[in-house]
Write a protein that holds these residues in place. Structure first.
Motif, mmCIF file in Angstrom:
data_model
loop_
_atom_site.group_PDB
_atom_site.id
_atom_site.type_symbol
_atom_site.label_atom_id
_atom_site.label_comp_id
_atom_site.label_asym_id
_atom_site.label_seq_id
_atom_site.Cartn_x
_atom_site.Cartn_y
_atom_site.Cartn_z
ATOM 1 N N ARG A 85 0.872 -1.130 0.085
ATOM 2 C CA ARG A 85 -0.019 -0.048 -0.089
ATOM 3 C C ARG A 85 0.845 1.023 0.128
ATOM 4 N NH1 ARG A 85 -5.383 1.516 1.922
ATOM 5 N NH2 ARG A 85 -5.380 3.389 2.614
ATOM 6 N N MET A 86 1.986 1.262 0.777
ATOM 7 C CA MET A 86 2.890 2.299 0.810
ATOM 8 C C MET A 86 3.341 2.705 -0.405
ATOM 9 S SD MET A 86 4.587 2.074 4.480
ATOM 10 C CE MET A 86 4.959 0.198 4.429
ATOM 11 N N ASP A 87 3.940 1.667 -1.322
ATOM 12 C CA ASP A 87 4.544 1.883 -2.534
ATOM 13 C C ASP A 87 3.482 2.498 -3.510
ATOM 14 O OD1 ASP A 87 6.774 1.049 -1.703
ATOM 15 O OD2 ASP A 87 6.900 -0.958 -2.413
ATOM 16 N N ALA A 88 2.139 1.564 -3.547
ATOM 17 C CA ALA A 88 0.931 2.185 -4.395
ATOM 18 C C ALA A 88 0.964 3.602 -4.236
ATOM 19 C CB ALA A 88 -0.049 1.265 -4.250
ATOM 20 N N LEU A 89 0.790 4.220 -2.909
ATOM 21 C CA LEU A 89 0.514 5.518 -2.560
ATOM 22 C C LEU A 89 1.407 6.583 -3.034
ATOM 23 C CD1 LEU A 89 -0.508 5.477 1.379
ATOM 24 C CD2 LEU A 89 -1.845 6.191 -0.699
ATOM 25 N N THR A 90 2.735 6.334 -3.211
ATOM 26 C CA THR A 90 3.601 7.201 -3.355
ATOM 27 C C THR A 90 4.046 7.286 -4.991
ATOM 28 O OG1 THR A 90 5.550 5.975 -2.589
ATOM 29 C CG2 THR A 90 4.385 7.178 -1.207
ATOM 30 N N GLY A 91 4.127 6.006 -5.262
ATOM 31 C CA GLY A 91 4.650 5.867 -6.715
ATOM 32 C C GLY A 91 5.969 5.709 -6.751
ATOM 33 N N GLN A 92 6.773 5.762 -5.567
ATOM 34 C CA GLN A 92 8.177 5.908 -5.380
ATOM 35 C C GLN A 92 8.457 5.184 -3.941
ATOM 36 O OE1 GLN A 92 9.984 9.653 -4.120
ATOM 37 N NE2 GLN A 92 8.065 10.518 -4.750
ATOM 38 N N THR A 93 9.633 4.737 -4.103
ATOM 39 C CA THR A 93 10.353 4.120 -2.700
ATOM 40 C C THR A 93 10.769 5.237 -1.583
ATOM 41 O OG1 THR A 93 10.986 2.160 -4.008
ATOM 42 C CG2 THR A 93 11.879 2.354 -1.522
ATOM 43 N N ARG A 94 9.927 4.924 -0.307
ATOM 44 C CA ARG A 94 10.166 5.864 0.512
ATOM 45 C C ARG A 94 10.314 5.110 1.944
ATOM 46 N NH1 ARG A 94 8.463 11.428 0.191
ATOM 47 N NH2 ARG A 94 6.747 11.811 -1.671
ATOM 48 N N PRO A 95 11.244 5.432 2.804
ATOM 49 C CA PRO A 95 11.522 4.882 3.764
ATOM 50 C C PRO A 95 10.012 4.701 4.544
ATOM 51 C CG PRO A 95 12.699 7.003 4.126
ATOM 52 C CD PRO A 95 11.709 6.917 2.846
ATOM 53 N N PHE A 96 10.015 3.178 5.350
ATOM 54 C CA PHE A 96 8.647 3.034 5.979
ATOM 55 C C PHE A 96 9.155 2.256 7.265
ATOM 56 C CE2 PHE A 96 9.549 -0.518 3.033
ATOM 57 C CZ PHE A 96 8.979 -1.640 4.064
ATOM 58 N N VAL A 97 8.303 2.267 8.053
ATOM 59 C CA VAL A 97 8.249 1.130 9.223
ATOM 60 C C VAL A 97 6.703 0.449 9.170
ATOM 61 C CG1 VAL A 97 9.526 2.485 11.011
ATOM 62 C CG2 VAL A 97 7.268 3.183 10.733
ATOM 63 N N LEU A 98 7.007 -0.657 9.250
ATOM 64 C CA LEU A 98 5.896 -1.584 9.333
ATOM 65 C C LEU A 98 5.109 -1.858 10.463
ATOM 66 C CD1 LEU A 98 4.417 -3.539 7.016
ATOM 67 C CD2 LEU A 98 6.086 -5.353 7.568
ATOM 68 N N LYS A 99 3.907 -1.639 10.526
ATOM 69 C CA LYS A 99 2.933 -1.904 12.012
ATOM 70 C C LYS A 99 2.746 -3.268 11.992
ATOM 71 C CE LYS A 99 0.821 2.494 12.149
ATOM 72 N NZ LYS A 99 -0.487 3.082 12.001
ATOM 73 N N PRO A 100 2.762 -3.993 13.174
ATOM 74 C CA PRO A 100 3.172 -3.478 14.339
ATOM 75 C C PRO A 100 4.869 -3.180 14.338
ATOM 76 C CG PRO A 100 2.855 -5.546 14.974
ATOM 77 C CD PRO A 100 2.512 -5.306 13.279
ATOM 78 N N PHE A 101 5.463 -2.074 14.768
ATOM 79 C CA PHE A 101 6.686 -1.959 14.992
ATOM 80 C C PHE A 101 7.230 -1.638 16.359
ATOM 81 C CE2 PHE A 101 4.656 2.113 14.004
ATOM 82 C CZ PHE A 101 5.065 2.899 15.275
ATOM 83 N N THR A 102 8.571 -1.864 16.387
ATOM 84 C CA THR A 102 9.048 -1.855 18.018
ATOM 85 C C THR A 102 9.741 -0.207 18.011
ATOM 86 O OG1 THR A 102 11.425 -2.306 17.420
ATOM 87 C CG2 THR A 102 9.886 -4.024 18.035
#
Length: 123
Positions: A85-102
């Motif tokens: 979903r993150m990649d589809a939203l931006t059309g580009q790679t952005r840093p992300f944290v996957l929930k759930p995260f520490t």
């Protein structure tokens, strides 16, 4: 570094945003908003170094939010349980944290993104 970087947390879950704020507050100046509209208003005021953006806000994301962050020179770290979903939203790679995260992963990602940006010339 005498001035703390300003971080905008865009998260509708108050428990999650409170935990994020507590984890980052000692190192950064943290502002929390719950909607894309509030995030847009805060971004336009300027001075935000990094935005932590929940990708699944109620009411969705304003299509202009990420472009506005880019225009302002604000770094963006996406937060979601679905990396596709993150990649589809931006059309580009952005840093992300996957929930759930520490919290240690979140803090490490924020520090990595800010450090990488500090090494790049602005122009």
């Amino acid at each position: 570094m005498s001035e703390r970087s300003q971080i905008l947390v865009v998260e509708d879950d108050a428990l999650v945003s409170d935990v994020i704020q507590a984890a980052l507050d000692s190192r950064y100046q943290v502002t929390v908003v719950e909607t894309a509209a509030a995030a847009m208003d805060r971004l336009r005021q300027g001075g935000i170094r990094l935005m932590l953006l929940d990708c699944t806000l109620p009411g969705g994301l304003d299509a202009d939010l990420l472009p506005e962050a880019d225009r302002q020179g604000t770094l963006v770290v996406l937060m979601s349980g679905d990396p596709g979903r993150m990649d589809a939203l931006t059309g580009q790679t952005r840093p992300f944290v996957l929930k759930p995260f520490t919290l240690s992963d979140l803090v490490a990602t924020v520090e990595r993104v800010l450090s990488a940006d500090a090494g790049e010339p602005r122009g």
